[in-house]
Structure formats: structure tokens, C-alpha cells
Design a protein around this motif. Structure first.
Motif, mmCIF file in Angstrom:
data_model
loop_
_atom_site.group_PDB
_atom_site.id
_atom_site.type_symbol
_atom_site.label_atom_id
_atom_site.label_comp_id
_atom_site.label_asym_id
_atom_site.label_seq_id
_atom_site.Cartn_x
_atom_site.Cartn_y
_atom_site.Cartn_z
ATOM 1 N N ARG A 1 0.820 -1.216 0.000
ATOM 2 C CA ARG A 1 0.000 0.000 0.000
ATOM 3 C C ARG A 1 0.853 1.265 0.000
ATOM 4 O O ARG A 1 0.341 2.382 -0.069
ATOM 5 C CB ARG A 1 -0.904 -0.022 1.239
ATOM 6 C CG ARG A 1 -1.987 1.022 1.248
ATOM 7 C CD ARG A 1 -3.034 0.769 0.173
ATOM 8 N NE ARG A 1 -4.040 1.820 0.147
ATOM 9 C CZ ARG A 1 -5.104 1.811 -0.635
ATOM 10 N NH1 ARG A 1 -5.316 0.798 -1.443
ATOM 11 N NH2 ARG A 1 -5.960 2.806 -0.604
ATOM 12 N N GLY A 2 2.157 1.107 0.077
ATOM 13 C CA GLY A 2 3.029 2.267 -0.019
ATOM 14 C C GLY A 2 3.820 2.567 1.237
ATOM 15 O O GLY A 2 4.622 3.501 1.252
ATOM 16 N N ALA A 3 3.617 1.804 2.303
ATOM 17 C CA ALA A 3 4.383 2.030 3.521
ATOM 18 C C ALA A 3 5.841 1.636 3.298
ATOM 19 O O ALA A 3 6.147 0.717 2.537
ATOM 20 C CB ALA A 3 3.794 1.205 4.670
ATOM 21 N N THR A 4 6.744 2.333 3.939
ATOM 22 C CA THR A 4 8.144 1.945 3.884
ATOM 23 C C THR A 4 8.343 0.697 4.741
ATOM 24 O O THR A 4 7.564 0.434 5.677
ATOM 25 C CB THR A 4 9.046 3.057 4.419
ATOM 26 O OG1 THR A 4 8.777 3.250 5.820
ATOM 27 C CG2 THR A 4 8.812 4.364 3.676
ATOM 28 N N PRO A 5 9.371 -0.107 4.445
ATOM 29 C CA PRO A 5 9.642 -1.270 5.298
ATOM 30 C C PRO A 5 9.799 -0.887 6.770
ATOM 31 O O PRO A 5 9.334 -1.608 7.655
ATOM 32 C CB PRO A 5 10.943 -1.824 4.718
ATOM 33 C CG PRO A 5 10.897 -1.437 3.268
ATOM 34 C CD PRO A 5 10.259 -0.075 3.260
ATOM 35 N N ARG A 6 10.427 0.240 7.041
ATOM 36 C CA ARG A 6 10.602 0.666 8.430
ATOM 37 C C ARG A 6 9.258 0.939 9.096
ATOM 38 O O ARG A 6 9.032 0.566 10.249
ATOM 39 C CB ARG A 6 11.474 1.926 8.471
ATOM 40 C CG ARG A 6 11.806 2.404 9.880
ATOM 41 C CD ARG A 6 12.597 3.704 9.817
ATOM 42 N NE ARG A 6 13.868 3.494 9.158
ATOM 43 C CZ ARG A 6 14.973 3.106 9.785
ATOM 44 N NH1 ARG A 6 14.939 2.873 11.097
ATOM 45 N NH2 ARG A 6 16.098 2.953 9.120
ATOM 46 N N ALA A 7 8.338 1.580 8.354
ATOM 47 C CA ALA A 7 7.024 1.872 8.920
ATOM 48 C C ALA A 7 6.234 0.594 9.165
ATOM 49 O O ALA A 7 5.520 0.462 10.168
ATOM 50 C CB ALA A 7 6.253 2.801 7.987
ATOM 51 N N ALA A 8 6.345 -0.383 8.252
ATOM 52 C CA ALA A 8 5.635 -1.647 8.427
ATOM 53 C C ALA A 8 6.160 -2.395 9.645
ATOM 54 O O ALA A 8 5.385 -2.981 10.414
ATOM 55 C CB ALA A 8 5.776 -2.500 7.173
ATOM 56 N N VAL A 9 7.468 -2.378 9.835
ATOM 57 C CA VAL A 9 8.047 -3.032 11.019
ATOM 58 C C VAL A 9 7.619 -2.301 12.282
ATOM 59 O O VAL A 9 7.401 -2.920 13.331
ATOM 60 C CB VAL A 9 9.582 -3.094 10.887
ATOM 61 C CG1 VAL A 9 10.223 -3.538 12.202
ATOM 62 C CG2 VAL A 9 9.982 -4.033 9.763
ATOM 63 N N ARG A 10 7.491 -0.991 12.181
ATOM 64 C CA ARG A 10 7.033 -0.235 13.342
ATOM 65 C C ARG A 10 5.624 -0.672 13.747
ATOM 66 O O ARG A 10 5.318 -0.783 14.936
ATOM 67 C CB ARG A 10 7.055 1.260 13.023
ATOM 68 C CG ARG A 10 6.698 2.139 14.215
ATOM 69 C CD ARG A 10 6.661 3.600 13.814
ATOM 70 N NE ARG A 10 6.194 4.426 14.925
ATOM 71 C CZ ARG A 10 5.744 5.648 14.787
ATOM 72 N NH1 ARG A 10 5.685 6.211 13.589
ATOM 73 N NH2 ARG A 10 5.340 6.335 15.828
ATOM 74 N N LEU A 11 4.764 -0.929 12.770
ATOM 75 C CA LEU A 11 3.429 -1.411 13.078
ATOM 76 C C LEU A 11 3.493 -2.781 13.743
ATOM 77 O O LEU A 11 2.792 -3.044 14.727
ATOM 78 C CB LEU A 11 2.598 -1.488 11.796
ATOM 79 C CG LEU A 11 1.200 -2.109 11.939
ATOM 80 C CD1 LEU A 11 0.354 -1.338 12.938
ATOM 81 C CD2 LEU A 11 0.507 -2.156 10.571
ATOM 82 N N LEU A 12 4.341 -3.667 13.224
ATOM 83 C CA LEU A 12 4.512 -4.976 13.849
ATOM 84 C C LEU A 12 5.017 -4.828 15.283
ATOM 85 O O LEU A 12 4.611 -5.585 16.181
ATOM 86 C CB LEU A 12 5.494 -5.821 13.039
ATOM 87 C CG LEU A 12 4.981 -6.379 11.709
ATOM 88 C CD1 LEU A 12 6.129 -6.987 10.908
ATOM 89 C CD2 LEU A 12 3.902 -7.432 11.955
ATOM 90 N N ARG A 13 5.902 -3.870 15.495
ATOM 91 C CA ARG A 13 6.438 -3.662 16.843
ATOM 92 C C ARG A 13 5.347 -3.194 17.789
ATOM 93 O O ARG A 13 5.254 -3.674 18.931
ATOM 94 C CB ARG A 13 7.589 -2.658 16.795
ATOM 95 C CG ARG A 13 8.246 -2.441 18.156
ATOM 96 C CD ARG A 13 9.531 -1.661 18.030
ATOM 97 N NE ARG A 13 9.306 -0.309 17.533
ATOM 98 C CZ ARG A 13 9.739 0.126 16.355
ATOM 99 N NH1 ARG A 13 10.397 -0.676 15.534
ATOM 100 N NH2 ARG A 13 9.503 1.369 15.978
#
Length: 445
Positions: A96-108
Motif C-alpha cells: 500500500r506504499g508504507a516503507t519497510p521501516r514503517a511496516a516493522v514499526r506497526l509490527l512492533r
């Protein structure tokens, strides 16, 4: 935990696949069954501390089946599905356009909230909560592996597998030498005690449960090699959509089911035979750290992977025949969609009714009658989930709360989705990242 806005919201109904939800739904029954021994606080327990060392023929049969097929064999299934879901969540966000860092932040964020959920679950109901351990594992493995390539993920899985084999070497040597008493020290403290089922004081029970939960969370979350192994394999499988498109992976699923279930059951069989008196072994062999316990622990991941492969094959068969799942399968899958709510509901229906600090019914049940009680509890949750599904779906109450905490408010979520245009290929559909694991018990189930 600070403000946060995800690139898109949680998984939608159309993106779900049958196999993972059906697997979660059925495994919730197996978890119910595997947790029954924890509540039989008036019974005399065996050297392992898990199951009563007495009972009728029906009781002994129930104990045999649980030790051979369930103990230390269910949590690997959910660890696999949890890792699978983590990857799906990551892929949905980045698509959807999130950066890998942002996606990992959501997982965190999600992992941290799972730890909070687990602490509350343990404080009020269930000492053996494994939600916190999955939260810790997701923090660690999400940071180390979720953004890495397949090669790194498989190397990590290979290292975990190697460590698992090394831990089994002493047990294999003891079995080969016929000296089963060289490992372990019986008796292991009954789980009914460390789970506070026998505690009549509710406040004292809270302290005991939290102490046990802290041990389970730290031991399984940071040094749980079997959990790491199957979660990493879940990462790898999700990238190949093994459960969304099982018909493309029939060979892998068949081999995994055949070898995994066979090895898993063979690893649990010695302990089951010894527990019911069909094989005379030293008590130390069945205790914590004993040779038969070690054999069961080392082969548990095989059974968990075999079970999940069976559900993949079932889903592939339905697709091949172009048949929709039947009413029963849909109802069980509806529970699987709400696995965290189902898992917590089990404790809500178990602990206050069975524990000494509650109604104390656990003092009057046996292994067989507790199994029937567990089946009834599971059926109640299936019916509740099915009713919610037929009334329009939507997440369970625990899932709704976790989504709100992890993803932010619906308004902020909608605004974020509007701001972010899809990029790359179409979003991966299918397995939802489970809102929480459905496993319980001192690393046992």
C-alpha cells in the motif's frame, strides 16, 4: 506508545483464506484439551507434573492421546501461523506504499500490545498465557528477519533447527544406551500448583499466575528455539502464499504432513506409553529435563508443521472440487478469524469455574470428563463466532481492541489510506495476521 498511522487498515474479509482460519479454529479445540490437566488440582499428578497419574480406562486413554498428539505439539502450529501472519501484515502495508521501516514499526506496536494483553490475561485468568511470548518473539524476529531476504530467513531457520537437534542429543544418547534415568529429576511440580488452580485466595493466585507468566514469556519469547524455527518457516511460506494457494504446493504440503505428523507422534509416543504404565521407565525420564520430555520437545515442531500442512491439503481439496466449505467448516473458520477472542474466552469459561478460587469444579472432574468440558467450551465459542459471522461479520472484541491500539483510530486509518496510493503489484490476499496466538501452557501445548 505514541501516535501512529498505518498505510492501510487491518485485513478485510475478502482477503482471508480458508486454511489458516480453519487451522486456528480447530487448534483452539486442541488447546482447550491440552490445558485440561492444569485445572485438575485435586488429582495425583505424575512425574511430568502435567497429567494426573490415575483414573479410569477412559481417563488413561485421554491422557495417552494428549501426551502423544497434543502436548508440545500445538504451540508450534500457532507459532507458524503467527509468523505467517506477520509477513502478510508486512506485505499488505508495503504494497500500500508504507516503507519497510514503517511496516516493522506497526509490527512492533502490535507485539508490544500483545505483551500487555498477555500480562492482563495472566493476572486475571491464565498463568500459562503464551500471548506475551508471541509478542516478545515478534519483536525480536520482526526486527531481525522480516525485512531480510529468503536466504537470511532460511539460514536463521537452519541455525534454530541445528540448535534444536543439539538439545536432543543427550536424550537420544540416553534412549540408545537404555539409561533413561540419567536426565531429569522427578517429580516436576504439578502445573495445577504453578497455575494457581489449587489456590483458594484470589489475590494470592494473581501473584502466582504472574510469576509463572513471566517465566513462560521470557523463556519462550527469548530462548524458545522451537518457536523461532517455526515462525521463520512461517515467514518463508507466507512469501510463497503456501496456504492461500495450496494447490500450487501440493508436493510440499504432502511431504510435510506425512513426515511431520509421523515424527511428531513418534516423539510423543514414548512419554504417552510410560505415563499410562505400558512402558516401565524411571520417573526422572518423564520429568522436566528428562529424556522422554526432551524427545517430545524436539519433535513438537514437526507435528505442528504437519498439522498445518493437513489444513492446507484440505483447502486444496475443496478448491480442486470447486466446493464451498460446509456449514461446520465455515463455523470453525469463523472462530479462527477471531482466535484471540476465542482463546481468551476459553480462559474466561475455564478458570472461574474450575479453579479453587472460583467454583472449584476442577476438584471433581477427571481427565476424561475434563476433556468433555473442554469440548463443550470450544463448541460454545464456535457457535458464538458463527453467529457473529452470520450477523455481518466483524472482528471479535479482543481483535477489535488490538486493532484499535495497533492501527490507530478508524478516522486516522481512513485518512492514511486516502493519502497513500497503492504501488507495485496487487496486494497479497489471504491469510490474516492473527490478532493473537491461541496457545497456552508453559510451552506445553
Amino acid at each position: 506508545m505514541g501516535s501512529f498511522s498505518a498505510a492501510r487498515g487491518p485485513v478485510r474479509a475478502a482477503e482471508r483464506a480458508l486454511a489458516p482460519d480453519l487451522a486456528r479454529g480447530v487448534m483452539l479445540l486442541l488447546i482447550c484439551l491440552s490445558n485440561t490437566g492444569f485445572h485438575l488440582y485435586a488429582a495425583r499428578h505424575g512425574a511430568s507434573g502435567w497429567h494426573p497419574d490415575e483414573g479410569s480406562v477412559a481417563d488413561r486413554a485421554a491422557q495417552f492421546v494428549m501426551i502423544a498428539g497434543l502436548d508440545l505439539r500445538i504451540y508450534p502450529l500457532f507459532a507458524f501461523l503467527f509468523g505467517y501472519g506477520m509477513t502478510q501484515l508486512y506485505l499488505r502495508q508495503t504494497a500500500r506504499g508504507a516503507t519497510p521501516r514503517a511496516a516493522v514499526r506497526l509490527l512492533r506496536r502490535r507485539g508490544l500490545w500483545l505483551i500487555v494483553f498477555g500480562a492482563c490475561h495472566a493476572a486475571f485468568l491464565m498463568a500459562g498465557d503464551i500471548t506475551g511470548a508471541y509478542g516478545v518473539s515478534s519483536l525480536l524476529l520482526g526486527w531481525l528477519f522480516v525485512r531480510r531476504g529468503d536466504r537470511v530467513v532460511l539460514i536463521g531457520a537452519a541455525v534454530a533447527f541445528g540448535v534444536l537437534l543439539l538439545t536432543a542429543v543427550p536424550a537420544v544418547e540416553a534412549l540408545a544406551a537404555g539409561d533413561l534415568g540419567r536426565l531429569g529429576h522427578a517429580p516436576t511440580e504439578p502445573t495445577a500448583v504453578v497455575y494457581a488452580a489449587d489456590e483458594t485466595n484470589p489475590l494470592a493466585a494473581v501473584g502466582t499466575r504472574l510469576t509463572t507468566w513471566a517465566f513462560v514469556t521470557l523463556a519462550a519469547g527469548f530462548v524458545g528455539v522451537p518457536m523461532f524455527l517455526v515462525m521463520l518457516l512461517g515467514f518463508w511460506a507466507a512469501r510463497r502464499r503456501v496456504l492461500e494457494e495450496p494447490e500450487r504446493h501440493l508436493g510440499l504440503l504432502r511431504w510435510t504432513a506425512g513426515i511431520g505428523v509421523a515424527v511428531g507422534w513418534l516423539g510423543g509416543l514414548p512419554g504417552a506409553l510410560a505415563h499410562v504404565g505400558l512402558w516401565a521407565v524411571p520417573a526422572d525420564a518423564l520429568s522436566e529435563g528428562g529424556a522422554l520430555r526432551a524427545a517430545a520437545e524436539a519433535t513438537g515442531p514437526f507435528a505442528g508443521l504437519g498439522y498445518v500442512a493437513l489444513f492446507g491439503l484440505f483447502a486444496a481439496r475443496l478448491r480442486r472440487r470447486r466446493r464451498a466449505p460446509g456449514r461446520a467448516a465455515r463455523a470453525v473458520a469463523a472462530l479462527g478469524k477471531r482466535s484471540l477472542s476465542g482463546y481468551l474466552s476459553h480462559s474466561l469459561l475455564f478458570s472461574p469455574v474450575l479453579a479453587a478460587w472460583g467454583l472449584g469444579l476442577g476438584a471433581h472432574l477427571t481427565s476424561a470428563t475434563m476433556a468433555l468440558f473442554a469440548l463443550g467450551v470450544w463448541l460454545v465459542t464456535v457457535l458464538a463466532a458463527d453467529r457473529q459471522e452470520r450477523l455481518g461479520g466483524g472482528p471479535g472484541p479482543a481483535e477489535a481492541l488490538l486493532r484499535r491500539l495497533a492501527y490507530g483510530s478508524p478516522a486516522a486509518r481512513a485518512a492514511s489510506v486516502e493519502r497513500t496510493a497503492p504501488v507495485g503489484p496487487e496486494e497479497p490476499a489471504g491469510s490474516a495476521a492473527p490478532e493473537g496466538p491461541a496457545a497456552a501452557g508453559r510451552g506445553r501445548c
